[in-house]
Structures are given as structure tokens and as C-alpha cells.
Design an enzyme around this catalytic site. Structure first.
Site, PDB file in Angstrom:
ATOM      1  N   ARG A  22      37.630  36.515  40.537  1.00 25.79           N
ATOM      2  CA  ARG A  22      36.943  37.632  40.877  1.00 25.79           C
ATOM      3  C   ARG A  22      36.115  38.317  39.825  1.00 25.79           C
ATOM      4  O   ARG A  22      34.954  38.643  40.158  1.00 25.79           O
ATOM      5  CB  ARG A  22      38.003  38.760  41.616  1.00 25.79           C
ATOM      6  CG  ARG A  22      37.231  39.871  42.189  1.00 25.79           C
ATOM      7  CD  ARG A  22      38.230  40.850  42.974  1.00 25.79           C
ATOM      8  NE  ARG A  22      39.286  41.351  42.005  1.00 25.79           N
ATOM      9  CZ  ARG A  22      38.907  42.424  41.141  1.00 25.79           C
ATOM     10  NH1 ARG A  22      37.721  43.147  41.362  1.00 25.79           N
ATOM     11  NH2 ARG A  22      39.806  42.949  40.431  1.00 25.79           N
ATOM     12  N   CYS A 160      46.631  46.559  45.794  1.00 24.87           N
ATOM     13  CA  CYS A 160      47.326  45.962  44.752  1.00 24.87           C
ATOM     14  C   CYS A 160      48.834  46.494  44.952  1.00 24.87           C
ATOM     15  O   CYS A 160      49.659  45.534  44.994  1.00 24.87           O
ATOM     16  CB  CYS A 160      46.733  46.532  43.479  1.00 24.87           C
ATOM     17  SG  CYS A 160      45.207  45.851  43.054  1.00 24.87           S
ATOM     18  N   ARG A 180      51.548  43.595  44.012  1.00 25.69           N
ATOM     19  CA  ARG A 180      51.206  42.292  43.672  1.00 25.69           C
ATOM     20  C   ARG A 180      50.410  42.059  42.189  1.00 25.69           C
ATOM     21  O   ARG A 180      50.617  40.883  41.720  1.00 25.69           O
ATOM     22  CB  ARG A 180      50.175  41.728  44.893  1.00 25.69           C
ATOM     23  CG  ARG A 180      48.741  42.174  44.879  1.00 25.69           C
ATOM     24  CD  ARG A 180      47.958  41.699  45.883  1.00 25.69           C
ATOM     25  NE  ARG A 180      46.602  42.194  45.840  1.00 25.69           N
ATOM     26  CZ  ARG A 180      45.660  42.067  45.019  1.00 25.69           C
ATOM     27  NH1 ARG A 180      45.843  40.977  44.271  1.00 25.69           N
ATOM     28  NH2 ARG A 180      44.524  42.504  45.234  1.00 25.69           N
ATOM     29  N   SER A 181      49.715  43.133  41.830  1.00 26.15           N
ATOM     30  CA  SER A 181      48.822  42.713  40.554  1.00 26.15           C
ATOM     31  C   SER A 181      48.635  44.145  39.802  1.00 26.15           C
ATOM     32  O   SER A 181      48.523  45.049  40.764  1.00 26.15           O
ATOM     33  CB  SER A 181      47.296  42.319  41.084  1.00 26.15           C
ATOM     34  OG  SER A 181      46.541  42.177  40.170  1.00 26.15           O
ATOM     35  N   CYS A 182      48.640  44.015  38.470  1.00 29.42           N
ATOM     36  CA  CYS A 182      48.653  45.394  37.929  1.00 29.42           C
ATOM     37  C   CYS A 182      47.827  45.193  36.801  1.00 29.42           C
ATOM     38  O   CYS A 182      48.096  44.424  35.803  1.00 29.42           O
ATOM     39  CB  CYS A 182      49.892  45.940  37.680  1.00 29.42           C
ATOM     40  SG  CYS A 182      49.854  47.344  36.690  1.00 29.42           S
ATOM     41  N   ASP A 183      46.493  46.057  36.472  1.00 28.40           N
ATOM     42  CA  ASP A 183      45.953  46.164  35.499  1.00 28.40           C
ATOM     43  C   ASP A 183      46.653  47.023  34.529  1.00 28.40           C
ATOM     44  O   ASP A 183      46.421  48.098  34.668  1.00 28.40           O
ATOM     45  CB  ASP A 183      44.339  46.563  35.786  1.00 28.40           C
ATOM     46  CG  ASP A 183      43.373  46.947  34.594  1.00 28.40           C
ATOM     47  OD1 ASP A 183      44.016  47.180  33.548  1.00 28.40           O
ATOM     48  OD2 ASP A 183      42.285  46.832  34.821  1.00 28.40           O
ATOM     49  N   ASN A 191      49.706  54.067  38.577  1.00 26.20           N
ATOM     50  CA  ASN A 191      50.800  53.701  39.503  1.00 26.20           C
ATOM     51  C   ASN A 191      52.115  53.999  39.331  1.00 26.20           C
ATOM     52  O   ASN A 191      52.640  54.395  40.382  1.00 26.20           O
ATOM     53  CB  ASN A 191      50.938  52.035  39.472  1.00 26.20           C
ATOM     54  CG  ASN A 191      49.508  51.280  39.667  1.00 26.20           C
ATOM     55  OD1 ASN A 191      48.981  50.295  39.274  1.00 26.20           O
ATOM     56  ND2 ASN A 191      48.666  51.822  40.888  1.00 26.20           N
ATOM     57  N   HIS A 221      49.060  42.025  33.940  1.00 25.38           N
ATOM     58  CA  HIS A 221      48.144  41.636  32.988  1.00 25.38           C
ATOM     59  C   HIS A 221      47.187  42.761  32.451  1.00 25.38           C
ATOM     60  O   HIS A 221      47.221  43.737  32.573  1.00 25.38           O
ATOM     61  CB  HIS A 221      47.163  40.709  33.826  1.00 25.38           C
ATOM     62  CG  HIS A 221      46.363  41.439  35.018  1.00 25.38           C
ATOM     63  ND1 HIS A 221      47.138  41.349  36.248  1.00 25.38           N
ATOM     64  CD2 HIS A 221      45.418  42.330  35.094  1.00 25.38           C
ATOM     65  CE1 HIS A 221      46.079  42.125  36.933  1.00 25.38           C
ATOM     66  NE2 HIS A 221      45.021  42.508  36.395  1.00 25.38           N
ATOM     67  N   ILE A 222      46.612  41.941  31.137  1.00 26.06           N
ATOM     68  CA  ILE A 222      45.692  42.768  30.135  1.00 26.06           C
ATOM     69  C   ILE A 222      44.506  42.148  30.118  1.00 26.06           C
ATOM     70  O   ILE A 222      44.403  40.806  29.681  1.00 26.06           O
ATOM     71  CB  ILE A 222      46.266  43.087  28.846  1.00 26.06           C
ATOM     72  CG1 ILE A 222      47.539  43.842  28.963  1.00 26.06           C
ATOM     73  CG2 ILE A 222      45.226  43.582  27.836  1.00 26.06           C
ATOM     74  CD1 ILE A 222      48.227  44.000  27.462  1.00 26.06           C
TER      75      ILE A 222
END
Length: 283
Positions: A22, A160, A180-183, A191, A221-222
């Protein structure tokens, strides 16, 4: 702060580089992280190794509670977090379901307050949960879900942090939140505040005592353009003592949250922090 720092270090030490289609960027990634927040003891999980804009985080959650679908409404509350996804995501800009400037589509709180039914009606998930909890009822399905695959094409972004599951033991309320996903550099501080505040608010308006909030992250993730700032700047700083959050006790109902509550009804005390860090944001 300890569990936050442990996760950041774990990603750097153990993460795998994954190409994100993406954004077109690589992410250093780990799978599965579990964080806990003791809301009953007012252990507010506010990051101190950089300045965290906690009001924006709470404002965004308040917008979800109200079912907002427009970035302008979030800005009016004090959150600019949806400006880019609503107005700079080219796929969404080309989407025929987009209604115009600032439109977000059927995302997050829209699903929580007006999930579409096949018969043309809608389901207000949050109101059902609040009504049950106020009556002392836990049907083992007090679930607030923003994740509706049938309408992903009608929104600018998949959720997310997508599900919040409330549980009642006696008069103590618990929360399990699933993401599901974390920056991690940009999003996790938001969050954490949101999970904590959501439990605190729902406990308050249902007359229950807040217990523990459990925060499950699947993909943490980073991004590659964030790594140096996290590793060489933020993780070199010593954390300060935690702050505490106070919520206006006059907030007593879901209607209050929907109508008159503002960021002035929330106060953080004892917040010591290092300088802000401007991490790159990937649309």
C-alpha cells in the site's frame, strides 16, 4: 512505558523486513504483541520519551463513539488524524463512493453506530453494549466491531484497531481490544491512550468499576524511514514517571458523549516528557 519500550526494542532486534504494497515502503515487523493497562489503578499509558498529543487521541476515539464519517468533524473535536486519509489517498480520491472533501466513508465509528443490515436497517452496536452493561448484563457478546469486509470499498481505510470486547465480572468492567496492524512509532501512543480511555469512559457511563484493558496487536511494525529516529533518538531517552488521567464525573451517559463532551472534560496531570519527534506518516 516498560512494555512499550520492550516492544520497540523487540521489533528492532527480532523484526523481519517486509515490503508494504500500500505504501511502497519496507517495514521492520514482528507478529503478536500483548499490552495491558490497569485502568482501575489509573495507570495511564502515556509515552514520556517523546511528547504525546493525548488530546488528539481521545478526540479521535470520541469521534468514533459519535459515528463520525468526516475529517472536518474530527478536526472540530481536536483531531487532525483523518485529514490525509480522507483527502490525500489517491485510491480513495478516485473512489465513486467518496462524497467530497473530508469524506472518510463507512469506516470505524460508522460501523460501530450504524452497521448496515441486509433488510436496509442498521445496528447500533455501541448502544446495545451500553444498555446491557448498565443493566448488569454481559451476554458474552458485548462486542464493538468496526471490521466490515462487505463495505471496505466504501471507506478510505480499513480499521487497524478493529474490535473492542467488553466483559463484566460482578461490577468490574474489562476490555479486550484487537488491532490487526500497528505503526508503532506513530500510532501506538495513540492506540494505548484510546484503549485505556474507552474502558474508563464506558465504565463511567454504565456505573461500573474499570478493571484491566488488554490490547492485542497482530502486526507491529516500524517503517524504514522511521527506524533511525526510533533507534537512535527515542530509545536513547530515559522515561519519566507516568502521568494520570482525570475524566469529568458529570459525564454519565452515552448521550453526554454524543452531545456536549469536549477535550476540556479530560485532564492529564504529572505529564513529564521529552521533546516531540516528527515521525514520517505513510498514507
Amino acid at each position: 512505558m516498560k512494555q512499550y519500550l520492550e516492544l520497540c526494542n523487540r521489533i528492532i532486534d527480532e523484526g523481519t523486513w517486509i515490503e508494504n504494497e500500500r505504501t511502497g515502503k519496507r517495514c521492520l515487523t514482528v507478529i503478536n504483541a500483548d499490552l495491558t493497562y490497569n485502568v482501575g489503578n489509573n495507570e495511564f499509558p502515556l509515552i514520556t520519551t517523546r511528547k504525546s498529543f493525548w488530546k488528539s487521541a481521545i478526540a479521535e476515539m470520541l469521534g468514533y463513539i459519535r459515528g463520525y464519517d468526516n475529517a472536518a468533524d474530527f478536526r472540530a473535536l481536536g483531531a487532525k488524524t483523518w485529514d490525509a486519509n480522507a483527502n490525500e489517498n489517491q485510491v480513495w480520491l478516485n473512489n465513486p463512493h467518496r462524497k467530497g472533501v473530508d469524506d472518510m466513508g463507512r469506516v470505524y465509528g460508522v460501523q460501530g453506530r450504524a452497521w448496515s443490515k441486509p433488510d436496509g436497517g442498521t445496528v447500533d452496536q455501541l448502544k446495545k453494549i451500553v444498555d446491557n452493561l448498565k443493566a448488569g448484563v454481559d451476554d458474552r457478546g458485548e462486542i464493538l466491531s468496526f471490521y466490515n469486509p462487505g463495505e471496505f470499498h466504501m471507506g478510505c481505510l480499513r480499521p487497524c484497531m478493529h474490535t473492542h470486547n467488553f466483559s463484566l465480572l460482578g461490577d468490574t468492567l474489562y476490555l479486550n481490544s484487537f488491532q490487526r496492524s500497528c505503526d508503532v512509532p506513530l500510532g501506538l501512543n495513540f492506540n494505548q491512550v484510546q484503549v485505556y480511555t474507552l474502558l474508563a469512559l464506558i465504565a463511567q457511563i454504565t456505573g461500573k468499576k474499570p478493571g484491566m484493558a488488554y490490547h492485542k496487536i497482530v502486526n507491529a511494525h516500524i517503517y524504514e524511514d522511521q527506524l533511525a529516529l526510533m533507534r537512535d533518538v527515542q530509545l536513547k531517552r530515559e522515561p519519566f514517571e507516568p502521568a494520570s488521567l482525570s475524566i469529568n464525573p458529570d459525564i454519565k451517559s452515552l448521550e453526554d458523549l454524543e452531545t456536549w463532551v469536549t477535550m476540556d472534560d479530560f485532564e492529564v496531570s504529572g505529564y513529564q516528557h521529552h521533546e516531540a519527534i516528527k515521525y514520517p506518516f505513510s498514507v
